[in-house]
Design a protein around this motif. Structure first.
Motif, mmCIF file in Angstrom:
data_model
loop_
_atom_site.group_PDB
_atom_site.id
_atom_site.type_symbol
_atom_site.label_atom_id
_atom_site.label_comp_id
_atom_site.label_asym_id
_atom_site.label_seq_id
_atom_site.Cartn_x
_atom_site.Cartn_y
_atom_site.Cartn_z
ATOM 1 N N ALA A 152 0.826 -1.210 0.000
ATOM 2 C CA ALA A 152 0.000 0.000 0.000
ATOM 3 C C ALA A 152 0.858 1.257 0.000
ATOM 4 O O ALA A 152 0.331 2.364 0.026
ATOM 5 C CB ALA A 152 -0.929 -0.006 1.220
ATOM 6 N N GLY A 153 2.167 1.077 -0.052
ATOM 7 C CA GLY A 153 3.094 2.200 -0.069
ATOM 8 C C GLY A 153 4.144 2.071 1.010
ATOM 9 O O GLY A 153 3.816 2.020 2.195
ATOM 10 N N TYR A 154 5.414 1.956 0.611
ATOM 11 C CA TYR A 154 6.548 1.899 1.527
ATOM 12 C C TYR A 154 6.432 0.762 2.537
ATOM 13 O O TYR A 154 6.797 0.905 3.698
ATOM 14 C CB TYR A 154 6.711 3.240 2.251
ATOM 15 C CG TYR A 154 6.988 4.365 1.295
ATOM 16 C CD1 TYR A 154 8.230 4.491 0.680
ATOM 17 C CD2 TYR A 154 6.005 5.290 0.973
ATOM 18 C CE1 TYR A 154 8.490 5.502 -0.218
ATOM 19 C CE2 TYR A 154 6.253 6.310 0.064
ATOM 20 C CZ TYR A 154 7.502 6.408 -0.524
ATOM 21 O OH TYR A 154 7.758 7.404 -1.417
ATOM 22 N N ASP A 155 5.887 -0.367 2.109
ATOM 23 C CA ASP A 155 5.760 -1.529 2.979
ATOM 24 C C ASP A 155 7.025 -2.379 2.856
ATOM 25 O O ASP A 155 7.253 -2.999 1.819
ATOM 26 C CB ASP A 155 4.534 -2.348 2.583
ATOM 27 C CG ASP A 155 4.322 -3.553 3.482
ATOM 28 O OD1 ASP A 155 5.153 -3.778 4.386
ATOM 29 O OD2 ASP A 155 3.323 -4.275 3.286
ATOM 30 N N PRO A 156 7.867 -2.443 3.901
ATOM 31 C CA PRO A 156 9.121 -3.216 3.796
ATOM 32 C C PRO A 156 8.890 -4.707 3.558
ATOM 33 O O PRO A 156 9.802 -5.402 3.107
ATOM 34 C CB PRO A 156 9.792 -2.976 5.155
ATOM 35 C CG PRO A 156 9.174 -1.722 5.683
ATOM 36 C CD PRO A 156 7.764 -1.740 5.178
ATOM 37 N N LEU A 157 7.682 -5.202 3.874
ATOM 38 C CA LEU A 157 7.389 -6.611 3.645
ATOM 39 C C LEU A 157 6.937 -6.883 2.219
ATOM 40 O O LEU A 157 6.759 -8.039 1.837
ATOM 41 C CB LEU A 157 6.306 -7.082 4.625
ATOM 42 C CG LEU A 157 6.663 -6.978 6.109
ATOM 43 C CD1 LEU A 157 5.499 -7.454 6.971
ATOM 44 C CD2 LEU A 157 7.926 -7.773 6.423
ATOM 45 N N SER A 158 6.737 -5.822 1.442
ATOM 46 C CA SER A 158 6.292 -5.984 0.051
ATOM 47 C C SER A 158 7.165 -5.175 -0.888
ATOM 48 O O SER A 158 6.675 -4.630 -1.868
ATOM 49 C CB SER A 158 4.828 -5.556 -0.092
ATOM 50 O OG SER A 158 3.983 -6.310 0.737
ATOM 51 N N THR A 159 8.433 -5.060 -0.560
ATOM 52 C CA THR A 159 9.316 -4.226 -1.368
ATOM 53 C C THR A 159 9.382 -4.740 -2.805
ATOM 54 O O THR A 159 9.655 -5.910 -3.039
ATOM 55 C CB THR A 159 10.723 -4.169 -0.750
ATOM 56 O OG1 THR A 159 11.604 -3.471 -1.639
ATOM 57 C CG2 THR A 159 11.283 -5.545 -0.475
ATOM 58 N N SER A 160 9.071 -3.859 -3.733
ATOM 59 C CA SER A 160 9.068 -4.245 -5.142
ATOM 60 C C SER A 160 8.812 -3.024 -6.000
ATOM 61 O O SER A 160 8.380 -1.984 -5.516
ATOM 62 C CB SER A 160 7.974 -5.281 -5.433
ATOM 63 O OG SER A 160 6.686 -4.691 -5.301
ATOM 64 N N ALA A 161 9.066 -3.203 -7.288
ATOM 65 C CA ALA A 161 8.639 -2.229 -8.289
ATOM 66 C C ALA A 161 7.298 -2.693 -8.848
ATOM 67 O O ALA A 161 6.770 -3.745 -8.466
ATOM 68 C CB ALA A 161 9.681 -2.130 -9.395
#
Length: 308
Positions: A87-96
């Motif tokens: 949802a934005g700047y989530d370190p657990l979902s880091t990706s492009a």
């Protein structure tokens, strides 16, 4: 005899397990942690946490949003670059976003579902990378009071893309357009006409839901927007990780007037704060100068609080 060999083998395996557990499970992690606590490494190893009045407010290495509960930008703060991580700047979902420059055609929403009250995304709408960039540019332009137009974007912020249908030459280019459709502008009772009235003498039509226009040649139209847009690229595109806390000095300068007005201070003071939080090129020649948004906003709150 066989039982004795079996026992010796299992005792050897148990000893190896215990030794490897001690070495790799305890000694090695402890050694890495100890090295990481060397003064020159400690800050980064511990997450570069920034605290205000003893309370952690973020990391100097991870960006964050500065918006209200509705997701609208807080005008007294510098805005970060967009993020595609969760949802934005989530370190657990880091990706492009994993979308490339050829991703220019939107997936339209189902008009029946829109009529039933569903929001566009729930109704099936999925913007292309081009439309996402166009929409962000228009939004930044409105927020900062500048021209948010970009090449290959319509004035209302979608990708200016045509499907040109007609006979083609040996290279695949349409030689004589028969039908031309603005694929990212669906037809509706309240929608404006397509961004372009005619293309090579053929009237441009709006897109009908459910019709496959991939038979035509996809033609992005540059339009009359400046080739060097006012809104910088980092204002409309996410970083590769989705966690980058930095923006370019150009994007920071674009926001300076708004922030100064919201805080009731001069633009020169805001630009001074920008300079204080700008990092130069690594080793003097690698990369580009960057501005850390979190640190910049913290300095502004400390020196020029809103209503202070």
């Amino acid at each position: 005899m066989r039982t004795s060999i079996w026992i010796r083998q299992h005792l050897a395996a148990l000893r190896a397990l215990l030794v490897l557990t001690v070495v790799l499970g305890f000694a090695y992690p402890a050694a890495v942690w100890g090295v990481a606590q060397i003064p020159v490494l400690r800050d980064n190893a511990n997450g570069s946490i920034i605290a205000v009045s003893g309370r952690p407010v973020g990391s100097a290495l991870i960006g964050q949003s500065f918006t209200d509960s509705n997701g609208d930008p807080l005008i007294q703060y510098f805005q970060s670059r967009p993020s595609a991580a969760g949802a934005g700047y989530d370190p657990l979902s880091t990706s492009a976003s994993n979308l490339g420059p050829e991703d220019v055609v939107d997936s339209p929403a189902d008009p029946a579902l829109l009529a039933a009250g569903l929001d566009p995304v729930a109704a099936g709408f999925s913007p292309s990378l081009l439309t996402t960039v166009c929409a962000r540019s228009v939004a930044v332009g409105e927020l900062e009071g500048v021209d948010g137009s970009r090449p290959f974007c319509t004035p209302n912020g979608v990708g200016a893309v045509l499907s040109v249908i007609g006979p083609r030459d040996s290279t695949g280019n349409v030689t004589r357009p028969i039908d031309v459709v603005s694929v990212n502008e669906p037809c509706s009772d309240n929608s404006p006409p397509p961004f372009l009235a005619t293309y090579e003498g053929v009237r441009v039509e709006c897109a009908e839901f459910g019709v496959d226009y991939s038979i035509g040649q996809t033609v992005p139209v540059q339009g009359g927007a400046p080739t060097d847009p006012v809104v910088p690229a980092d204002g409309v595109t996410a970083s590769g990780s989705g966690l980058d806390p930095h923006i370019s000095p150009a994007y920071a300068d674009l926001q300076a007037s708004r922030v100064a007005k919201a805080r009731g201070i001069s633009v020169d003071r805001v630009r001074e704060a920008i300079a204080n939080n700008t990092s130069g090129r690594w080793l003097g020649f690698v990369g580009e100068p960057t501005v850390n948004v979190l640190q910049l906003n913290i300095e502004l709150d400390a020196r020029y609080p809103v209503g202070g």
